[in-house]
Design a protein around this motif. Sequence first.
Motif, short mmCIF file in Angstrom:
data_model
loop_
_atom_site.label_atom_id
_atom_site.label_comp_id
_atom_site.label_asym_id
_atom_site.label_seq_id
_atom_site.Cartn_x
_atom_site.Cartn_y
_atom_site.Cartn_z
N ALA A 88 44.16 43.51 32.02
CA ALA A 88 43.84 44.93 32.24
C ALA A 88 43.66 45.22 33.73
N GLU A 89 42.98 44.32 34.44
CA GLU A 89 42.79 44.50 35.88
C GLU A 89 44.12 44.45 36.62
N LYS A 91 47.13 45.18 35.39
CA LYS A 91 47.88 46.39 35.06
C LYS A 91 47.34 47.61 35.81
N ALA A 92 46.04 47.59 36.10
CA ALA A 92 45.41 48.70 36.82
C ALA A 92 45.57 48.55 38.33
N LYS A 94 44.28 46.17 40.26
CA LYS A 94 43.02 45.76 40.87
C LYS A 94 43.00 44.32 41.37
#
Length: 103
Positions: A88-89, A91-92, A94
């Motif tokens: 998730a990080e 993909k974001a 980050k």
Amino acid sequence: MVKEYQILMLSLFIELELKLAEMYNLLAEIFSEESAFFKAHNREELQHAQWLEYFKDKVEKGEVLFNEDKTRTGTLKSFIANIQTILAEAKAGKLTIISALSL
């Protein structure tokens, strides 16, 4: 005799290897300058998943028995959740290359 939790454990190991492969593939896409590095790790994780599938099949058929020793299903579930957080990080946007390499 194989126990149900042992099959669950092997399934979780396979899931973990596939999540790691997914993570490395995503990192290869994000950090093109290190793509070869991450793609090599992706291939390794996919190979591990194949080996585990083979082993799981043998266990389910009763041809192989194993003692799970200190690894527990909760530990595997926690590790999988951690990889999902990393995905998730990534993909974001980050993750830096340094943090990705440290994984």
